[in-house]
Design a protein around this motif. Structure first.
Motif, PDB file in Angstrom:
ATOM      1  N   GLY A  43       0.841  -1.201   0.000  1.00 30.49           N
ATOM      2  CA  GLY A  43       0.000   0.000   0.000  1.00 30.49           C
ATOM      3  C   GLY A  43       0.871   1.244   0.000  1.00 30.49           C
ATOM      4  O   GLY A  43       2.074   1.194  -0.276  1.00 30.49           O
ATOM      5  N   GLU A  44       0.245   2.370   0.315  1.00 31.68           N
ATOM      6  CA  GLU A  44       0.982   3.637   0.294  1.00 31.68           C
ATOM      7  C   GLU A  44       1.600   3.948   1.655  1.00 31.68           C
ATOM      8  O   GLU A  44       2.815   3.976   1.806  1.00 31.68           O
ATOM      9  CB  GLU A  44       0.026   4.758  -0.137  1.00 31.68           C
ATOM     10  CG  GLU A  44       0.674   6.123  -0.177  1.00 31.68           C
ATOM     11  CD  GLU A  44      -0.268   7.178  -0.745  1.00 31.68           C
ATOM     12  OE1 GLU A  44      -0.797   6.990  -1.850  1.00 31.68           O
ATOM     13  OE2 GLU A  44      -0.469   8.201  -0.073  1.00 31.68           O
ATOM     14  N   ALA A  45       0.750   4.133   2.638  1.00 29.58           N
ATOM     15  CA  ALA A  45       1.212   4.492   3.986  1.00 29.58           C
ATOM     16  C   ALA A  45       0.092   4.188   4.972  1.00 29.58           C
ATOM     17  O   ALA A  45      -1.080   4.146   4.576  1.00 29.58           O
ATOM     18  CB  ALA A  45       1.553   5.976   4.024  1.00 29.58           C
ATOM     19  N   PRO A  46       0.418   3.974   6.235  1.00 31.76           N
ATOM     20  CA  PRO A  46      -0.633   3.687   7.215  1.00 31.76           C
ATOM     21  C   PRO A  46      -1.614   4.848   7.361  1.00 31.76           C
ATOM     22  O   PRO A  46      -1.241   6.006   7.170  1.00 31.76           O
ATOM     23  CB  PRO A  46       0.145   3.496   8.520  1.00 31.76           C
ATOM     24  CG  PRO A  46       1.566   3.275   8.128  1.00 31.76           C
ATOM     25  CD  PRO A  46       1.758   3.959   6.819  1.00 31.76           C
ATOM     26  N   GLY A  47      -2.850   4.517   7.699  1.00 32.27           N
ATOM     27  CA  GLY A  47      -3.856   5.528   8.034  1.00 32.27           C
ATOM     28  C   GLY A  47      -4.018   5.592   9.550  1.00 32.27           C
ATOM     29  O   GLY A  47      -3.188   5.060  10.304  1.00 32.27           O
ATOM     30  N   GLU A  50      -4.320   2.122  11.444  1.00 33.81           N
ATOM     31  CA  GLU A  50      -3.043   1.400  11.374  1.00 33.81           C
ATOM     32  C   GLU A  50      -2.038   2.038  12.338  1.00 33.81           C
ATOM     33  O   GLU A  50      -1.298   1.356  13.035  1.00 33.81           O
ATOM     34  CB  GLU A  50      -2.503   1.442   9.936  1.00 33.81           C
ATOM     35  CG  GLU A  50      -3.303   0.615   8.931  1.00 33.81           C
ATOM     36  CD  GLU A  50      -4.588   1.267   8.452  1.00 33.81           C
ATOM     37  OE1 GLU A  50      -4.719   2.498   8.604  1.00 33.81           O
ATOM     38  OE2 GLU A  50      -5.464   0.546   7.925  1.00 33.81           O
ATOM     39  N   PRO A  56      -0.751  -3.204   9.452  1.00 33.87           N
ATOM     40  CA  PRO A  56      -1.097  -2.649   8.146  1.00 33.87           C
ATOM     41  C   PRO A  56      -2.501  -3.055   7.698  1.00 33.87           C
ATOM     42  O   PRO A  56      -2.964  -4.159   8.001  1.00 33.87           O
ATOM     43  CB  PRO A  56      -0.035  -3.244   7.206  1.00 33.87           C
ATOM     44  CG  PRO A  56       0.450  -4.463   7.885  1.00 33.87           C
ATOM     45  CD  PRO A  56       0.306  -4.224   9.366  1.00 33.87           C
ATOM     46  N   PHE A  57      -3.150  -2.165   6.994  1.00 34.17           N
ATOM     47  CA  PHE A  57      -4.466  -2.430   6.423  1.00 34.17           C
ATOM     48  C   PHE A  57      -5.434  -3.086   7.427  1.00 34.17           C
ATOM     49  O   PHE A  57      -5.994  -4.138   7.162  1.00 34.17           O
ATOM     50  CB  PHE A  57      -4.341  -3.278   5.154  1.00 34.17           C
ATOM     51  CG  PHE A  57      -3.906  -2.467   3.956  1.00 34.17           C
ATOM     52  CD1 PHE A  57      -4.787  -1.598   3.326  1.00 34.17           C
ATOM     53  CD2 PHE A  57      -2.609  -2.562   3.472  1.00 34.17           C
ATOM     54  CE1 PHE A  57      -4.385  -0.833   2.226  1.00 34.17           C
ATOM     55  CE2 PHE A  57      -2.204  -1.797   2.372  1.00 34.17           C
ATOM     56  CZ  PHE A  57      -3.100  -0.938   1.749  1.00 34.17           C
ATOM     57  N   ASN A  83       3.535  -1.648   3.423  1.00 35.99           N
ATOM     58  CA  ASN A  83       3.345  -0.324   2.832  1.00 35.99           C
ATOM     59  C   ASN A  83       4.667   0.225   2.339  1.00 35.99           C
ATOM     60  O   ASN A  83       5.734  -0.129   2.845  1.00 35.99           O
ATOM     61  CB  ASN A  83       2.773   0.639   3.874  1.00 35.99           C
ATOM     62  CG  ASN A  83       1.283   0.452   4.079  1.00 35.99           C
ATOM     63  OD1 ASN A  83       0.488   0.698   3.183  1.00 35.99           O
ATOM     64  ND2 ASN A  83       0.917  -0.023   5.262  1.00 35.99           N
ATOM     65  N   HIS A 156      -5.553   1.229  -5.552  1.00 36.59           N
ATOM     66  CA  HIS A 156      -5.510   1.172  -4.093  1.00 36.59           C
ATOM     67  C   HIS A 156      -6.937   0.927  -3.590  1.00 36.59           C
ATOM     68  O   HIS A 156      -7.890   1.465  -4.168  1.00 36.59           O
ATOM     69  CB  HIS A 156      -4.981   2.517  -3.569  1.00 36.59           C
ATOM     70  CG  HIS A 156      -4.686   2.507  -2.111  1.00 36.59           C
ATOM     71  ND1 HIS A 156      -5.678   2.567  -1.160  1.00 36.59           N
ATOM     72  CD2 HIS A 156      -3.520   2.412  -1.440  1.00 36.59           C
ATOM     73  CE1 HIS A 156      -5.113   2.523   0.042  1.00 36.59           C
ATOM     74  NE2 HIS A 156      -3.808   2.431  -0.095  1.00 36.59           N
TER      75      HIS A 156
HETATM   76  N1  URA Z   1      -3.863   2.522   3.276  1.00 37.59           N
HETATM   77  C1  URA Z   1      -2.613   2.091   2.997  1.00 37.59           C
HETATM   78  O1  URA Z   1      -2.050   2.404   1.956  1.00 37.59           O
HETATM   79  N2  URA Z   1      -2.040   1.311   3.877  1.00 37.59           N
HETATM   80  C2  URA Z   1      -2.603   0.917   5.018  1.00 37.59           C
HETATM   81  O2  URA Z   1      -1.969   0.165   5.759  1.00 37.59           O
HETATM   82  C3  URA Z   1      -3.901   1.377   5.278  1.00 37.59           C
HETATM   83  C4  URA Z   1      -4.519   2.185   4.400  1.00 37.59           C
END
Ligand code: URA
Ligand code: SF4
Length: 184
Positions: A43-47, A50, A56-57, A83, A156
């Motif tokens: 993915g891109e980055a934690p929200g 997370e 993650p996710f 991520n 995504h």
């Molecule tokens: N979106 C992401 O790209 N990564 C995550 O871990 C959660 C949401």
């Protein structure tokens, strides 16, 4: 640095201060899974969720991702989820080039240690770093073969949540994984 194990890599991610994001994070979010999970999702980055849990996710997008993976016949226990950037950017902004560059070493090491059959790049930001800037409308579902891994380019999950008419297209992309990954 070359890591000997994913465990050691996670330990370093947890205490990492290599970019500014460490200042605003609650928890860093190392990748989750085992060395024998030969499918990697990036993915891109934690929200926010997370960042709170360090997993993650684990929020809404994660739920969609996990359900979709299962829908194409792949079990949670077969995938490694990670991520591009391991700490949450403030207000979920896009990570900067600098942050991505600082963190990318971890992803490269995850790929090197796991030697995946396929790495699924979720969304433009993750794709751009490993490949190039793409227009997903035209390039989703594309397979890129590189020395370190084969990559599948797709949307995504947050983009699918925003526009649910894309879900069947997304699921079709994910089905391509099975062409390159056979369960032992
Ligand atoms: N979106 C992401 O790209 N990564 C995550 O871990 C959660 C949401
Ligand atoms: Fe370290 Fe990556 Fe977190 Fe930056 S985002 S502090 S490089 S783990």
């Amino acid at each position: 640095m070359r890591y000997k194990s994913l465990e050691k890599l996670s330990e370093d991610v947890i205490k990492c201060k290599k970019c500014e994001l460490y200042k605003s994070r609650n928890k860093s979010v190392p990748g989750r899974g085992k060395k024998d999970n030969k499918i990697i999702f990036v993915g891109e980055a934690p929200g926010a969720e997370e960042d709170e849990k360090g997993i993650p996710f684990c929020g809404r997008g994660g739920k969609l991702l996990r359900n979709s993976i299962r829908e194409v016949g792949i079990e949670d226990t077969e995938v490694y989820i990670t991520n591009l950037v391991k700490c949450r950017p403030p207000k979920n902004r896009r990570p900067t080039e600098e942050e991505i560059e600082s963190c990318n070493k971890y992803l490269q090491e995850e790929i090197r240690l796991i030697k995946p059959k396929i790495t699924v790049l979720l969304g433009k930001t993750a794709i751009k770093k490993q490949h190039e800037d793409v227009l997903l409308k035209e390039q989703h579902g594309k397979i890129i073969n590189k020395k370190e891994s084969r990559y599948l380019l797709t949307y995504h999950p947050a983009a699918i949540l925003r526009n649910q008419t894309k879900i069947s297209t997304w699921i079709d992309d994910l089905k391509l994984i099975k062409k390159y990954y056979k369960k032992k």
